[in-house]
Design a protein around this motif. Structure first.
Motif: not given
Length: 68
Positions: A39-53
């Motif tokens: 949910k953090r700005p910048g990291l939310s871009l990778f939410r769907w390509v790094f779905p674990r954790g």
């Protein structure tokens, strides 16, 4: 080798952008808690390509993203 790594990086970021666009269109929704890293700005871009954790602050366990 550099060219291959460059193309892999471009494909990875492109997949992340496609996931973000699909999320903004309302086709997917993340069910994580507000304090999750995704949910953090910048990291939310990778939410769907790094779905674990992904974590939920209420259960402390991993919570998979919801698909709408």
């Amino acid at each position: 080798m550099k060219r291959l790594l460059g193309w892999l990086a471009v494909l990875y970021v492109s997949a992340a952008v496609v996931g973000l666009v699909r999320e903004r269109m309302g086709l997917m929704a993340c069910g994580c808690a507000e304090d999750c890293w995704c949910k953090r700005p910048g990291l939310s871009l990778f939410r769907w390509v790094f779905p674990r954790g992904h974590k939920s602050s209420w259960t402390g366990g991993p919570k998979p993203p919801e698909v709408v």
